[in-house]
Design a protein around this motif. Sequence first.
Motif, PDB file in Angstrom:
ATOM      1  N   UNK A  26       0.822  -1.214   0.000  1.00 34.53           N
ATOM      2  CA  UNK A  26       0.000   0.000   0.000  1.00 34.53           C
ATOM      3  C   UNK A  26       0.854   1.260   0.000  1.00 34.53           C
ATOM      4  N   UNK A  27       2.084   1.178   0.468  1.00 30.66           N
ATOM      5  CA  UNK A  27       2.946   2.353   0.527  1.00 30.66           C
ATOM      6  C   UNK A  27       3.095   3.096  -0.807  1.00 30.66           C
ATOM      7  N   UNK A  28       3.137   2.397  -1.962  1.00 34.06           N
ATOM      8  CA  UNK A  28       3.215   3.156  -3.213  1.00 34.06           C
ATOM      9  C   UNK A  28       2.082   4.158  -3.399  1.00 34.06           C
ATOM     10  N   UNK A  29       0.903   3.854  -2.859  1.00 33.43           N
ATOM     11  CA  UNK A  29      -0.208   4.813  -2.942  1.00 33.43           C
ATOM     12  C   UNK A  29       0.120   6.084  -2.172  1.00 33.43           C
ATOM     13  N   UNK A  30       0.727   5.925  -1.023  1.00 33.00           N
ATOM     14  CA  UNK A  30       1.092   7.099  -0.239  1.00 33.00           C
ATOM     15  C   UNK A  30       2.267   7.827  -0.884  1.00 33.00           C
ATOM     16  N   UNK A  31       3.086   7.102  -1.638  1.00 32.37           N
ATOM     17  CA  UNK A  31       4.142   7.756  -2.410  1.00 32.37           C
ATOM     18  C   UNK A  31       3.559   8.652  -3.486  1.00 32.37           C
ATOM     19  N   UNK A  32       2.540   8.151  -4.201  1.00 35.30           N
ATOM     20  CA  UNK A  32       1.847   8.971  -5.198  1.00 35.30           C
ATOM     21  C   UNK A  32       1.211  10.179  -4.517  1.00 35.30           C
ATOM     22  N   UNK A  33       0.633   9.943  -3.356  1.00 38.45           N
ATOM     23  CA  UNK A  33       0.009  11.042  -2.611  1.00 38.45           C
ATOM     24  C   UNK A  33       1.043  12.109  -2.247  1.00 38.45           C
ATOM     25  N   UNK A  34       2.221  11.686  -1.808  1.00 42.95           N
ATOM     26  CA  UNK A  34       3.267  12.648  -1.451  1.00 42.95           C
ATOM     27  C   UNK A  34       3.738  13.430  -2.671  1.00 42.95           C
ATOM     28  N   UNK A  35       3.836  12.751  -3.821  1.00 43.35           N
ATOM     29  CA  UNK A  35       4.228  13.450  -5.039  1.00 43.35           C
ATOM     30  C   UNK A  35       3.173  14.420  -5.525  1.00 43.35           C
ATOM     31  N   UNK A  36       1.918  14.105  -5.265  1.00 41.08           N
ATOM     32  CA  UNK A  36       0.796  14.916  -5.730  1.00 41.08           C
ATOM     33  C   UNK A  36       0.550  16.151  -4.856  1.00 41.08           C
ATOM     34  N   UNK A  37       0.924  16.078  -3.582  1.00 40.90           N
ATOM     35  CA  UNK A  37       0.659  17.181  -2.644  1.00 40.90           C
ATOM     36  C   UNK A  37       1.267  18.517  -3.075  1.00 40.90           C
ATOM     37  N   UNK A  38       2.569  18.596  -3.400  1.00 44.41           N
ATOM     38  CA  UNK A  38       3.110  19.895  -3.806  1.00 44.41           C
ATOM     39  C   UNK A  38       2.520  20.410  -5.115  1.00 44.41           C
TER      40      UNK A  38
ATOM     41  N   UNK B 159     -10.528  -0.020  -2.925  1.00 44.50           N
ATOM     42  CA  UNK B 159     -11.212   1.248  -2.617  1.00 44.50           C
ATOM     43  C   UNK B 159     -10.319   2.244  -1.877  1.00 44.50           C
ATOM     44  N   UNK B 160      -9.135   1.815  -1.453  1.00 43.46           N
ATOM     45  CA  UNK B 160      -8.301   2.660  -0.602  1.00 43.46           C
ATOM     46  C   UNK B 160      -7.702   3.839  -1.366  1.00 43.46           C
ATOM     47  N   UNK B 161      -7.457   3.674  -2.671  1.00 45.83           N
ATOM     48  CA  UNK B 161      -6.815   4.725  -3.453  1.00 45.83           C
ATOM     49  C   UNK B 161      -7.530   6.057  -3.378  1.00 45.83           C
ATOM     50  N   UNK B 162      -8.842   6.051  -3.592  1.00 47.86           N
ATOM     51  CA  UNK B 162      -9.629   7.297  -3.539  1.00 47.86           C
ATOM     52  C   UNK B 162      -9.618   7.872  -2.128  1.00 47.86           C
ATOM     53  N   UNK B 163      -9.644   7.012  -1.107  1.00 50.43           N
ATOM     54  CA  UNK B 163      -9.613   7.499   0.278  1.00 50.43           C
ATOM     55  C   UNK B 163      -8.322   8.276   0.549  1.00 50.43           C
ATOM     56  N   UNK B 164      -7.198   7.743   0.083  1.00 49.08           N
ATOM     57  CA  UNK B 164      -5.897   8.374   0.313  1.00 49.08           C
ATOM     58  C   UNK B 164      -5.826   9.740  -0.362  1.00 49.08           C
ATOM     59  N   UNK B 165      -6.238   9.808  -1.633  1.00 47.21           N
ATOM     60  CA  UNK B 165      -6.140  11.057  -2.385  1.00 47.21           C
ATOM     61  C   UNK B 165      -7.137  12.088  -1.883  1.00 47.21           C
ATOM     62  N   UNK B 166      -8.325  11.657  -1.492  1.00 42.46           N
ATOM     63  CA  UNK B 166      -9.324  12.603  -0.968  1.00 42.46           C
ATOM     64  C   UNK B 166      -8.790  13.308   0.272  1.00 42.46           C
ATOM     65  N   UNK B 167      -8.225  12.546   1.192  1.00 41.50           N
ATOM     66  CA  UNK B 167      -7.666  13.146   2.401  1.00 41.50           C
ATOM     67  C   UNK B 167      -6.476  14.036   2.072  1.00 41.50           C
ATOM     68  N   UNK B 168      -5.578  13.551   1.188  1.00 41.32           N
ATOM     69  CA  UNK B 168      -4.405  14.330   0.805  1.00 41.32           C
ATOM     70  C   UNK B 168      -4.764  15.631   0.115  1.00 41.32           C
ATOM     71  N   UNK B 169      -5.816  15.618  -0.689  1.00 45.27           N
ATOM     72  CA  UNK B 169      -6.241  16.824  -1.395  1.00 45.27           C
ATOM     73  C   UNK B 169      -6.590  17.938  -0.414  1.00 45.27           C
ATOM     74  N   UNK B 170      -7.351  17.601   0.615  1.00 46.22           N
ATOM     75  CA  UNK B 170      -7.739  18.623   1.585  1.00 46.22           C
ATOM     76  C   UNK B 170      -6.540  19.098   2.407  1.00 46.22           C
ATOM     77  N   UNK B 171      -5.577  18.211   2.669  1.00 44.01           N
ATOM     78  CA  UNK B 171      -4.337  18.627   3.337  1.00 44.01           C
ATOM     79  C   UNK B 171      -3.616  19.668   2.502  1.00 44.01           C
ATOM     80  N   UNK B 172      -3.447  19.376   1.215  1.00 42.75           N
ATOM     81  CA  UNK B 172      -2.696  20.267   0.322  1.00 42.75           C
ATOM     82  C   UNK B 172      -3.365  21.624   0.186  1.00 42.75           C
TER      83      UNK B 172
END
Length: 454
Positions: free
Chosen positions: A288-300, A370-383
């Motif tokens: 699952x960590x690669x999903x959070x890697x994508x999230x980290x790359x997408x945040x900035x 289903x976890x992918x959308x959950x990760x990005x949704x939360x990350x989007x609001x953080x960013x």
Amino acid sequence: MAKDIHKMLGEEKIGRLLLSLSLPATIGMLVQAMYNFVDTIFVGKGVGSMGIAGISIALPVQIFVMAFAQMFGIGGASVISRALGERDHEKARRAAGNVMVFSLAFGLVMTLLGQFFLDQLLIMLGASEAIIPYAREYLGIILLGSAFFSFGMAMNHVVRAEGKPKIAMAAMLISAVLNIILDPIFIFSLNMGIRGAALATVLSQAATSIYVLFYFLSGRSLLRVSLRSLIPEWRIMRETVSVGLSAFSRQVAGSVLAVVLNNSLVFYGGDIAVAVYGVINRLLMVFIMPMFGVNQGFLPIVGYNYGARKMRRARESVKLASAVTTMIALFSSIVMFLFARQLISIFTDETELIESTIYALRIVILATPTIGVQVIASGMFQALGKALPALFLSLLRQIIILIPLILVIPRFLGINGIWISFPLADLIAFAISLVFYLRELKIFRSGELNVEEE
């Protein structure tokens, strides 16, 4: 250098930009997952199932330290990205300096508290009499390196925020490679057992911290940290914490969940059940960590373009990141389901542990796609700096949904109820996250039209 980052984040094609930022971040996140993964492999082979259980009991404390590091790091990265988008470089530098100071201070506090209250902590974490000796040896050493862990992780997010993902990746690769080298030396050659695994981890994290510190002191960073920027500035830290609170909450939720799980697993399934989840958790972390890697790359990307009012680019980055994380989640669940036995055998040769883990793993991962959308949704609001929805979505799956299910369903279904709770929580959290996600994309679209009219 400043012009380069504005051109990169504000003009480069989103697909290429997401790949260039996400790939190093993904490698870095996989490296991060390798700490416990490698420790578990060597401890499983060298100490046995009780050693794996001991590491599993210690995990909530490691997650707790990670929670504060990510609160400072991700929150500070959001402040930095938006400040760079607004071309306020001084604010970005002050934010970086404050992250540095607070992450170090927290790590030192954790080291002191851990040494005084270690036994009480292990009992609270759910350690049985058979597991406590292993957990004490491991966690006692791990806590000595809390400052290294906290500082290295927090500042890694700051490095990514200024568009230097390769530096961040290199820092984590150094620690991973060193950990893999030191583990067999300390565990087997020096006959240190589970203490050797902990010492290898601490020394590896220290190497990461030294590398990151040297990067900032060498003058290669756009965010040149001076003594003035190290002075605590409560306005910046308040903004950092409010945005990073969602990342903090997700990690603390993981820590609380681990405590509840450990206690429930011992009650319904005994010590072997703790080892079963220990193996499952390590596999999930790696896949699952690669999903959070994508999230980290997408945040900035989304943070910068939102700050620069480039709404179309921000919306495009959200949609692309969601598609990529969903594909990763689907692929991971298929691989874990089909090759469960081969993957679990990496950790142990004990037949009972292998068979029990195969059965539990295949239930736990049923709704993983289903976890992918959950990760990005939360990350989007953080960013975007929208702290409340980010906080809610971070707490949603683990605290609001999963823990109540774990406390209720096993009363009727026993140990199976624990495993069934995971896919149920994923499905419910996905449905709720999707509502927030789609509504925010409509706001992006509206902002995009307003900018075009101007």
